[in-house]
Design a protein around this motif. Structure first.
Motif, short mmCIF file in Angstrom:
data_model
loop_
_atom_site.label_atom_id
_atom_site.label_comp_id
_atom_site.label_asym_id
_atom_site.label_seq_id
_atom_site.Cartn_x
_atom_site.Cartn_y
_atom_site.Cartn_z
N LEU A 153 15.50 5.14 0.20
CA LEU A 153 14.08 5.83 0.59
C LEU A 153 14.10 6.66 1.65
N SER A 154 13.51 7.86 1.69
CA SER A 154 13.58 8.91 2.80
C SER A 154 13.14 8.20 4.10
N THR A 211 9.40 8.02 4.51
CA THR A 211 8.58 7.21 3.48
C THR A 211 8.71 5.80 4.25
N ARG A 212 9.79 5.21 4.91
CA ARG A 212 10.09 4.11 5.32
C ARG A 212 9.31 4.00 6.46
N ARG A 265 6.60 5.56 7.37
CA ARG A 265 5.10 5.52 6.91
C ARG A 265 4.59 4.06 6.48
N LEU A 266 5.62 3.18 5.71
CA LEU A 266 5.39 2.09 5.08
C LEU A 266 5.48 0.74 6.31
N LEU A 267 6.09 1.28 7.14
CA LEU A 267 6.33 0.29 8.36
C LEU A 267 5.24 0.44 9.08
#
Lengths: 193, 75
Positions: free
Chosen positions: B58-59, B62-63, B65-67
């Motif tokens: 995962l970029s 994105t990581r 953003r998800l956290l």
């Protein structure tokens, strides 16, 4: 090793960021590969994985524990990817018809040994390109074969898991897997002939 | 069993899914046919290499953003 499901679920529900980060880092690579077998670009696959995790964040409070946490997450992924794959018009019709090895490779009915190799498959002399050849061949597979080969051979899931995840029969799963593997083998053969 | 039949049963054989009689015929054929032995070896090699394909990840964006989404989710 990850903690047991009940520990993970409790962590997610209580908002423990370390638990979430750990899952994210443990499962995202496999999820990306699986997503990539449904959609046509790496960027779409990343979107699918992102949407899946967002659905997990929202939905974990309602997780019933009827399956493992990972299976639950993968099912969300498959549903998300399928919707997107359909949008991208990538769901190619598939056919199970016909043999997986060119019938010309075998002796005909008039021969003394019908159905036996005309010439044995040549031994392979593999080089540093091998992995790329295999990777390219996987990418060329029809969607359903690629999904099953990715789950079984690339990710190492069992036949039972794959059937449950994709909601297909054991026989169907095996046909797709066999056709996909035979295609990849044939591509390797072509490349190294 | 012919070679043309053998090559269609390889995955079922590797999954241990052949019935007893067919499995015996498969193994008997394998013992006598160097072409099919090679085919089976190449099939195994193909499967093994599929399992070695490189991982993607995962970029970082994105990581992150998800956290953040996890942190901000109302509980």
């Amino acid at each position: 090793m990850l903690p047991a499901d009940d520990v993970l679920v409790a962590g997610l529900r209580s908002g423990d960021e370390a638990t979430f980060a750990r899952l994210l880092d443990s499962w995202s690579a496999s999820m990306l590969r699986l997503a990539r077998s449904f959609v046509s670009t790496d960027a779409s696959a990343e979107d699918v994985v992102q949407d899946t995790w967002l659905a997990v964040i929202r939905g974990v409070a309602g997780f019933q524990g009827n399956s493992s946490l990972r299976t639950w997450v993968y099912r969300i992924l498959v549903n998300t990817a399928k919707k997107r794959g359909v949008r991208e018009q990538r769901t190619v019709p598939w056919s199970d018809a016909g043999p997986t090895v060119d019938p010309e490779r075998f002796r005909g009915p008039g021969d003394d040994y019908p159905g036996h190799w005309r010439d044995f498959p040549e031994p392979w002399v593999l080089d540093g390109e091998f992995r790329q050849v295999v990777g390219r061949a996987l990418g060329e597979l029809p969607t359903r074969q690629r999904i099953v080969v990715t789950l079984r051979d690339v990710e190492g899931h069992s036949a039972e898991e794959v059937c449950a995840l994709l909601e297909i029969s054991t026989a169907n799963q095996r046909v797709l897997l066999h056709r996909g593997r035979a295609f990849v083998r044939a591509r390797i053969e072509e490349y190294y002939r | 069993m012919t070679c043309a039949e053998f090559v269609e049963l390889v995955t079922a054989f590797l999954d241990g899914a052949l019935d007893e009689a067919t499995e015996r015929a498969f193994v008997d054929h394998l013992a006598e046919c160097p072409g099919c032995e090679r085919y089976l070896d190449q099939f195994r090699l193909t499967i093994a290499e599929l399992g070695e394909l490189p991982e993607s990840s995962l970029s970082g964006e994105t990581r992150d953003r998800l956290l953040e989404a996890f942190r901000d989710f109302p509980r």
